[in-house]
Design an enzyme around this catalytic site. Sequence first.
Site, PDB file in Angstrom:
ATOM      1  CG  ASN A 165      -3.014  -3.724  -5.582  1.00  0.00           C
ATOM      2  OD1 ASN A 165      -2.778  -4.394  -6.589  1.00  0.00           O
ATOM      3  ND2 ASN A 165      -4.152  -3.797  -4.926  1.00  0.00           N
TER       4      ASN A 165
ATOM      5  CB  ALA B 297      -7.155   6.719  -4.852  1.00  0.00           C
TER       6      ALA B 297
ATOM      7  CG  ASN C  73      -7.111  17.569  -6.929  1.00  0.00           C
ATOM      8  OD1 ASN C  73      -7.579  16.965  -5.975  1.00  0.00           O
ATOM      9  ND2 ASN C  73      -5.817  17.838  -7.048  1.00  0.00           N
TER      10      ASN C  73
ATOM     11  CB  ALA D  84      -6.058  14.972  -9.232  1.00  0.00           C
ATOM     12  N   GLY D  85      -5.115  12.488  -6.651  1.00  0.00           N
ATOM     13  CA  GLY D  85      -3.943  11.807  -6.078  1.00  0.00           C
ATOM     14  C   GLY D  85      -3.790  10.451  -6.749  1.00  0.00           C
TER      15      GLY D  85
ATOM     16  CE1 TYR E 296     -10.673   1.466   3.548  1.00  0.00           C
ATOM     17  CE2 TYR E 296     -11.238   0.857   5.803  1.00  0.00           C
ATOM     18  CZ  TYR E 296     -10.300   1.006   4.803  1.00  0.00           C
ATOM     19  OH  TYR E 296      -8.984   0.706   5.043  1.00  0.00           O
TER      20      TYR E 296
ATOM     21  CB  THR F 295      -1.024  -0.054   1.151  1.00  0.00           C
ATOM     22  OG1 THR F 295      -1.949   1.012   0.970  1.00  0.00           O
ATOM     23  CG2 THR F 295      -0.370   0.048   2.513  1.00  0.00           C
TER      24      THR F 295
ATOM     25  CE  LYS G 203      -1.902   0.971  -3.194  1.00  0.00           C
ATOM     26  NZ  LYS G 203      -3.320   1.150  -3.514  1.00  0.00           N
TER      27      LYS G 203
HETATM   28  P1  ATR Z   1      -4.403   8.796  -2.447  1.00  0.00           P
HETATM   29  O1  ATR Z   1      -3.251   7.890  -2.762  1.00  0.00           O
HETATM   30  O2  ATR Z   1      -5.333   8.250  -1.399  1.00  0.00           O
HETATM   31  O3  ATR Z   1      -5.125   9.254  -3.666  1.00  0.00           O
HETATM   32  P2  ATR Z   1      -3.013  11.339  -2.312  1.00  0.00           P
HETATM   33  O4  ATR Z   1      -2.255  10.947  -3.530  1.00  0.00           O
HETATM   34  O5  ATR Z   1      -2.286  11.961  -1.180  1.00  0.00           O
HETATM   35  O6  ATR Z   1      -3.756  10.067  -1.702  1.00  0.00           O
HETATM   36  O7  ATR Z   1      -4.245  12.293  -2.756  1.00  0.00           O
HETATM   37  C1  ATR Z   1      -5.054  12.925  -1.831  1.00  0.00           C
HETATM   38  C2  ATR Z   1      -6.166  13.667  -2.554  1.00  0.00           C
HETATM   39  O8  ATR Z   1      -6.987  14.324  -1.564  1.00  0.00           O
HETATM   40  C3  ATR Z   1      -5.678  14.755  -3.493  1.00  0.00           C
HETATM   41  O9  ATR Z   1      -6.620  14.910  -4.540  1.00  0.00           O
HETATM   42  C4  ATR Z   1      -5.695  15.977  -2.567  1.00  0.00           C
HETATM   43  O10 ATR Z   1      -5.790  17.224  -3.222  1.00  0.00           O
HETATM   44  P3  ATR Z   1      -4.442  17.974  -3.733  1.00  0.00           P
HETATM   45  O11 ATR Z   1      -4.038  17.283  -4.992  1.00  0.00           O
HETATM   46  O12 ATR Z   1      -4.886  19.384  -3.968  1.00  0.00           O
HETATM   47  O13 ATR Z   1      -3.438  17.831  -2.631  1.00  0.00           O
HETATM   48  C5  ATR Z   1      -6.953  15.737  -1.796  1.00  0.00           C
HETATM   49  N1  ATR Z   1      -6.962  16.462  -0.517  1.00  0.00           N
HETATM   50  C6  ATR Z   1      -6.299  16.122   0.597  1.00  0.00           C
HETATM   51  N2  ATR Z   1      -6.546  17.036   1.569  1.00  0.00           N
HETATM   52  C7  ATR Z   1      -7.371  17.983   1.038  1.00  0.00           C
HETATM   53  C8  ATR Z   1      -7.979  19.186   1.529  1.00  0.00           C
HETATM   54  N3  ATR Z   1      -7.780  19.602   2.780  1.00  0.00           N
HETATM   55  N4  ATR Z   1      -8.776  19.874   0.684  1.00  0.00           N
HETATM   56  C9  ATR Z   1      -8.986  19.458  -0.588  1.00  0.00           C
HETATM   57  N5  ATR Z   1      -8.432  18.335  -1.100  1.00  0.00           N
HETATM   58  C10 ATR Z   1      -7.649  17.601  -0.303  1.00  0.00           C
END
Ligand code: ATR
Length: 278
Positions: A68, A133, A153, A130-131, A221, A43, A47
């Site tokens: 994964n 996942a 995003n 847009a992270g 979840y 995880t 990944k």
């Molecule tokens: P994952 O692997 O679970 O996708 P990640 O790559 O860290 O985790 O992505 C987290 C996502 O949540 C991103 O879309 C992030 O937005 P940014 O690209 O702008 O960072 C979003 N996110 C996390 N905290 C946030 C917040 N406080 N407000 C808005 N979006 C948030």
Amino acid sequence: MQNAAITALGLNWRYLAFDVHPDNLRAAIDGAKAMKFIGLNLTVPHKLPALRMVDELDESAGSWGAVNTIRFEARDAEGEWRPLAHFAEGVPGAIRARGFNTDAEAVSRALREDLGLQQLRDTQVLLLGAGGAGRVTALKLASEGVAKLFLANRTARKAEEIAAEIRARFPDQDVTVGYPADKMDLVINTTSLGLKPEDPPPFDSREFSLSQARLVFDMIYRPAETPLLKAARASGCRAANGLGMLLYQGALALETWAGMSAPVDLMRRALEREIYGR
Ligand code: ATR
């Protein structure tokens, strides 16, 4: 859920969790290979780096750009690579690590089974986040050819990057960065907003309202009902949380290792007991 399934399938295996520092990922994969592990799940944050640390990439990992699941394999008497589960009498010769991705398939299965969405093709989707996942989900939806895909995003540049990748790989896909003015069949949250009760909604409520949505899927979840899911149900949407995704990526991984159908209902009950205590 894995140990419940392993027992039900009569396999003499155990599924264990190990906390591995990113600097030690290669040593951990090589060590598992040396100890003839059946396989591994990985995880965050492993990944992406694992792509470069396996001996072979299954198409699923190559096309989504993340690993994964790893399956260890050896050559049988005919020289064909087989999963280690295939060898009852000890493993002959060298072992290789093959990387898979079961996350992308788990998204479409969760949408199908938990939201009753049979036909992704005609579906208009707003994807939030847009992270890692968000990217895999967006690419999977584009590969299924959804009717329209909107990507929103906090950091718009990251949504733009995913849209560019979609345009390059799936040139026929209708993809827009930003919020739709029309009604959406499906809204998917892949952001971390909703993990904490005080989090704001994962979308900009000046730009979008849940009254525009019919189905809402939240990858979170825990809690079982995020504020997004609660609001979605209150506004008449059908809604599901991310437990199904966790379940299906695990069931698919087990099938990859064991070459048998996973007992999905039993795994779901084990997961619910473990996570929600019910
Ligand atoms: P994952 O692997 O679970 O996708 P990640 O790559 O860290 O985790 O992505 C987290 C996502 O949540 C991103 O879309 C992030 O937005 P940014 O690209 O702008 O960072 C979003 N996110 C996390 N905290 C946030 C917040 N406080 N407000 C808005 N979006 C948030």
